[in-house]
Design a protein around this motif. Structure first.
Motif, mmCIF file in Angstrom:
data_model
loop_
_atom_site.group_PDB
_atom_site.id
_atom_site.type_symbol
_atom_site.label_atom_id
_atom_site.label_comp_id
_atom_site.label_asym_id
_atom_site.label_seq_id
_atom_site.Cartn_x
_atom_site.Cartn_y
_atom_site.Cartn_z
ATOM 1 N N GLN A 1 0.599 -1.404 -0.017
ATOM 2 C CA GLN A 1 -0.085 -0.030 0.104
ATOM 3 C C GLN A 1 0.891 1.347 0.043
ATOM 4 O OE1 GLN A 1 -2.640 -0.057 3.327
ATOM 5 N NE2 GLN A 1 -3.738 1.796 2.401
ATOM 6 N N ASN A 2 0.239 2.296 -0.624
ATOM 7 C CA ASN A 2 0.948 3.693 -0.506
ATOM 8 C C ASN A 2 -0.097 4.643 0.345
ATOM 9 O OD1 ASN A 2 1.707 2.647 -3.496
ATOM 10 N ND2 ASN A 2 3.451 3.905 -2.609
ATOM 11 N N PHE A 3 0.556 4.925 1.515
ATOM 12 C CA PHE A 3 -0.157 5.558 2.214
ATOM 13 C C PHE A 3 -0.169 7.069 1.822
ATOM 14 C CE2 PHE A 3 0.742 2.072 5.083
ATOM 15 C CZ PHE A 3 -0.771 1.768 5.495
ATOM 16 N N PRO A 4 -0.983 8.143 2.383
ATOM 17 C CA PRO A 4 -1.053 9.425 2.025
ATOM 18 C C PRO A 4 0.164 10.349 2.857
ATOM 19 C CG PRO A 4 -3.232 8.837 2.535
ATOM 20 C CD PRO A 4 -2.492 7.794 2.639
ATOM 21 N N ALA A 5 0.613 11.335 2.361
ATOM 22 C CA ALA A 5 1.761 12.021 2.969
ATOM 23 C C ALA A 5 1.279 12.806 4.212
ATOM 24 C CB ALA A 5 2.295 12.880 1.759
ATOM 25 N N PRO B 1 -5.956 10.889 0.214
ATOM 26 C CA PRO B 1 -5.778 9.812 -0.411
ATOM 27 C C PRO B 1 -6.030 10.014 -2.017
ATOM 28 C CG PRO B 1 -7.859 9.446 0.602
ATOM 29 C CD PRO B 1 -7.175 10.601 1.213
ATOM 30 N N GLY B 2 -5.644 9.292 -2.909
ATOM 31 C CA GLY B 2 -5.794 9.344 -4.323
ATOM 32 C C GLY B 2 -4.967 10.173 -5.136
ATOM 33 N N TYR C 1 0.993 4.385 -9.097
ATOM 34 C CA TYR C 1 0.736 3.871 -7.908
ATOM 35 C C TYR C 1 -0.191 5.016 -7.258
ATOM 36 C CZ TYR C 1 3.815 -0.178 -8.227
ATOM 37 O OH TYR C 1 4.501 -1.293 -8.516
ATOM 38 N N VAL C 2 -1.194 4.843 -6.499
ATOM 39 C CA VAL C 2 -2.336 5.349 -5.943
ATOM 40 C C VAL C 2 -2.245 5.613 -4.517
ATOM 41 C CG1 VAL C 2 -4.505 6.295 -5.989
ATOM 42 C CG2 VAL C 2 -3.275 5.449 -8.101
ATOM 43 N N THR C 3 -1.927 6.627 -3.780
ATOM 44 C CA THR C 3 -2.172 6.642 -2.159
ATOM 45 C C THR C 3 -3.674 6.120 -1.639
ATOM 46 O OG1 THR C 3 -2.751 8.760 -1.943
ATOM 47 C CG2 THR C 3 -0.235 8.075 -2.094
ATOM 48 N N SER C 4 -3.599 5.342 -0.725
ATOM 49 C CA SER C 4 -5.188 4.889 -0.282
ATOM 50 C C SER C 4 -5.006 4.998 1.334
ATOM 51 C CB SER C 4 -5.516 3.658 -0.747
ATOM 52 O OG SER C 4 -4.695 2.737 -0.546
ATOM 53 N N THR C 5 -6.070 4.837 1.774
ATOM 54 C CA THR C 5 -6.351 4.858 3.355
ATOM 55 C C THR C 5 -7.922 4.333 3.739
ATOM 56 O OG1 THR C 5 -6.047 5.678 5.562
ATOM 57 C CG2 THR C 5 -6.768 7.208 3.810
ATOM 58 N N HIS D 1 -5.202 0.804 9.824
ATOM 59 C CA HIS D 1 -5.887 2.111 10.704
ATOM 60 C C HIS D 1 -4.829 3.357 10.449
ATOM 61 C CE1 HIS D 1 -8.455 -0.601 12.788
ATOM 62 N NE2 HIS D 1 -7.265 -1.465 12.823
ATOM 63 N N VAL D 2 -4.020 3.219 9.399
ATOM 64 C CA VAL D 2 -3.140 4.426 9.353
ATOM 65 C C VAL D 2 -3.669 5.081 8.131
ATOM 66 C CG1 VAL D 2 -0.703 4.938 7.935
ATOM 67 C CG2 VAL D 2 -1.083 3.047 9.767
ATOM 68 N N ALA D 3 -3.583 6.474 8.469
ATOM 69 C CA ALA D 3 -4.181 7.569 7.764
ATOM 70 C C ALA D 3 -3.151 8.570 6.841
ATOM 71 C CB ALA D 3 -4.809 8.630 8.511
ATOM 72 N N ALA D 4 -1.741 8.364 7.278
ATOM 73 C CA ALA D 4 -0.858 9.242 6.827
ATOM 74 C C ALA D 4 0.369 8.772 7.475
ATOM 75 C CB ALA D 4 -1.157 10.846 6.690
#
Length: 470
Positions: A293-297, A373-374, A383-387, A460-463
Motif C-alpha cells: 500500500q501507498n499511504f498519504p503523505a 488519498p488518491g 501507484y495511488v495513495t489510499s487509506t 488504521h493508518v491515515a498518513a
C-alpha cells in the motif's frame, strides 16, 4: 577467495597513495595477488550510472495501483498466541536429545538439509523485491551526490576526500546487495529506475541519505523474521547489517550522534514502500509491480532541523512530505550549526557529536498536516495513495521496541491539520523511546501492537512520515 581490484578503484587508491607518499602495493603483496587472481569471480548484476533525474513527465500509466489478486478479508484479525507457545521451560537445562555433539535440540533449518537461497512464497518475493528497489536507489543516490556537488561544497560541511571515498565505496556495496537479491528473485527481479531527489545542497543530501537508509533498514527488520525462506533471510540479514552501518555513517556526516537509540525499529513493508515510492520517477517497461500500500503523505510542519543550532525552533523547514528532508533555504548563516563556534552547538561531520540543544523533547507540540488519498506516486505515477481512515485520532510514534500513541488535538478534516504532544515514555530506564530517526503515523485507533506484529496497524493508518526526534 580471489583478491582483485577494479581499474577504477586502483586509480582511486593510487591517488590516495600519491597524496600520502606511500607505496600502493608491496612486492610481496603483488606476488600474492598474481597467485590468486586466476580464481573465477562471480559476476555482478548488470548496472549503469543513471543519467536522467527529476520528476516523472512521461505518458499516463496504462496500469495503476498495487499488484492484487482476490482479497480474502479487509484485514488480518488479531489472534492469541499459537498453542504451545508457553510450554518450553526456560531453566537453562536441556530438555531433549541432542541431534549431534554440542548441539541442542530444536531450531529451524538445523536438520542438515541443503539450504536453497531463493524466495518460497509471494510474501518472500514481494518483500525481497521491495528491498531490491531500495538497493537500486541507494546505488544511484550515492553516485548522484558525488557527481552533483563539488569538492568545495562537500568540504564546506567537513566531508573530506576520504569521506567521499567512503561514499563511493558505499555505492559499490550496493552493487553486491543488488546482485544477491536479484539472484534470489530470478529473471523478473526489479531493475534500475530513474529517480527524483528532494535536495539542492550537500546538507540536504546527507539528511535525505540518512533518512532513506533508516527506513530501508527498518523495512527489512520488519519482515525478516516472517520470511518463508530462512536461507534467503540469512543472506538479507548479512546485507542489511551493512545498511545499518551506512545509516550511522550518514548521521555522522550530518553532525548527529550516530546511534541515540538502544534498539532500531522495524516497520511494515507498506510503510517502507510509501516512503520510497515518491522518489522513483520511472522504471523500465514491465517492471515488477509491488503489492504494498501507498499511504498519504504526512507533513510535519515543525519537523526538527538538524542543520540548525536550535533544531527544535523551526517552522516549515522541509523539502516535502514523507521523508520530511531538512531544508536550509530559509535558515540564516548565523543559525546554521555548521557555522557555530561553540563546540556544544556546532555540527561538523564527526565520529560522535554531542549538542546541548536537543532536536526534540517530551511535551513538544508537533504540528501536522496530511494529504487526502488518491494521489499518484511512484514509478511512472502508476501507484495511488489510499487509506481506510475517515478521521485520524492518534499519532503513533514508532521507535525502538515501542509503538506509543498520543491523541490528536484541534483536528480539522477541512484543512487536514492537527497537533499532538510528543510523549514522555521510555523503552527502558534511561532510554527515551522517542529518539533518533523514527516514524510517525496518524491512526484512527490506538491498537496495541509489538515489533513482531506491527503490520496489524496498517488498516488504521491515515498518513505517514519520518520524524527526526534526535
Amino acid at each position: 577467495m580471489a583478491v582483485q581490484l577494479s581499474l577504477q578503484r586502483l586509480v582511486r587508491l593510487a591517488l590516495l597513495a600519491r597524496a600520502y607518499a606511500v607505496p600502493l602495493v608491496s612486492e610481496a603483496q603483488t606476488t600474492f595477488t598474481e597467485q590468486v587472481t586466476s580464481v573465477p569471480v562471480p559476476s555482478v548484476v548488470p548496472h549503469t550510472n543513471v543519467t536522467s533525474h527529476g520528476p516523472y513527465t512521461g505518458p499516463s500509466p496504462t496500469t495503476t495501483g498495487a499488484l492484487s489478486t482476490s482479497v480474502l478479508a479487509p484485514s488480518i484479525p488479531a489472534r492469541p498466541p499459537p498453542p504451545g507457545s508457553f510450554d518450553y521451560i526456560a531453566d537453562g537445562e536441556l530438555h531433549g536429545d541432542q541431534p549431534a555433539p554440542f548441539t541442542p535440540s530444536g531450531g529451524i533449518g538445523t536438520n542438515g538439509s541443503a539450504p536453497v537461497y531463493r524466495v518460497q512464497s509471494d510474501f518472500d518475493y514481494q518483500s525481497l523485491a521491495l528491498a531490491l528497489y531500495h538497493e537500486w536507489i541507494e546505488l544511484d543516490l550515492f553516485h548522484w551526490g558525488l557527481a552533483t556537488f563539488s569538492v568545495e561544497e562537500f568540504e564546506a560541511f567537513g566531508i573530506n576526500a576520504e569521506d567521499r571515498f567512503l561514499l563511493q565505496y558505499m555505492a559499490d556495496q550496493e552493487i553486491g546487495h543488488a546482485t544477491v537479491l536479484t539472484n534470489m528473485l530470478g529473471p523478473e527481479a526489479p531493475r534500475q529506475c530513474t529517480y527524483n531527489y528532494p535536495v539542492s545542497n550537500v546538507r540536504e543530501y546527507i539528511d535525505f541519505n540518512q533518512k532513506l537508509t533508516r527506513w530501508a533498514e527498518a523495512g527489512v527488520y520488519g519482515f525478516l523474521p516472517h520470511l518463508n525462506s530462512g536461507p534467503a533471510a540469512q543472506l538479507l540479514l548479512q546485507t542489511i547489517t551493512i545498511e545499518a552501518r551506512q545509516q550511522m555513517t550518514f548521521r555522522q556526516f550530518g553532525g548527529q550522534f550516530p546511534m541515540p537509540e538502544w534498539h532500531t525499529p522495524g516497520i511494515p513493508q507498506s510503510w517502507a514502500w510509501t516512503l520510497l515510492a515518491p522518489y522513483i520517477s520511472s522504471c523500465p517497461y514491465n517492471q515488477t509491480r509491488m503489492v504494498w500500500q501507498n499511504f498519504p503523505a504526512l507533513y510535519i510542519l515543525n519537523q526538527p532541523n538538524p542543520a540548525r543550532i536550535n533544531g527544535s525552533d523551526v517552522w516549515n523547514e522541509t523539502t516535502g512530505a514523507w521523508a520530511n528532508t531538512l531544508s536550509t533555504a530559509n535558515v540564516s548563516s548565523s543559525e546554521l550549526c555548521i557555522n557555530a563556534t561553540n563546540p556544544t552547538l556546532d555540527c561538523p561531520a564527526a565520529i560522535s557529536q554531542n549538542r546541548s540543544i536537543p532536536l526534540s523533547y517530551p511535551g513538544r507540540q508537533v504540528f501536522l498536516q496530511w494529504d487526502a488519498p488518491g494521489q499518484v506516486v511512484g514509478p511512472n505515477n502508476s501507484y495511488v495513495t489510499s487509506t481506510n481512515v475517515q478521521e485520524p485520532k492518534f499519532a503513533a510514534w514508532v521507535s525502538q521496541l515501542n509503538v506509543t500513541y498520543s491523541p490528536l488535538h484541534n483536528v480539522s478534516l477541512t484543512s487536514k491539520t492537527a497537533y499532538t504532544i510528543q510523549p514522555n515514555v521510555s523503552t527502558w530506564a534511561g532510554d527515551p523511546a522517542v529518539n533518533g530517526t523514527m516514524f510517525l503515523a496518524l491512526t484512527d485507533i490506538d491498537l496495541h501492537v509489538t515489533p513482531y506484529n506491527v503490520s496489524l496497524i496498517n488498516p488504521h493508518v491515515a498518513a505517514l512520515a519520518v520524524y527526526q526526534a534526535g
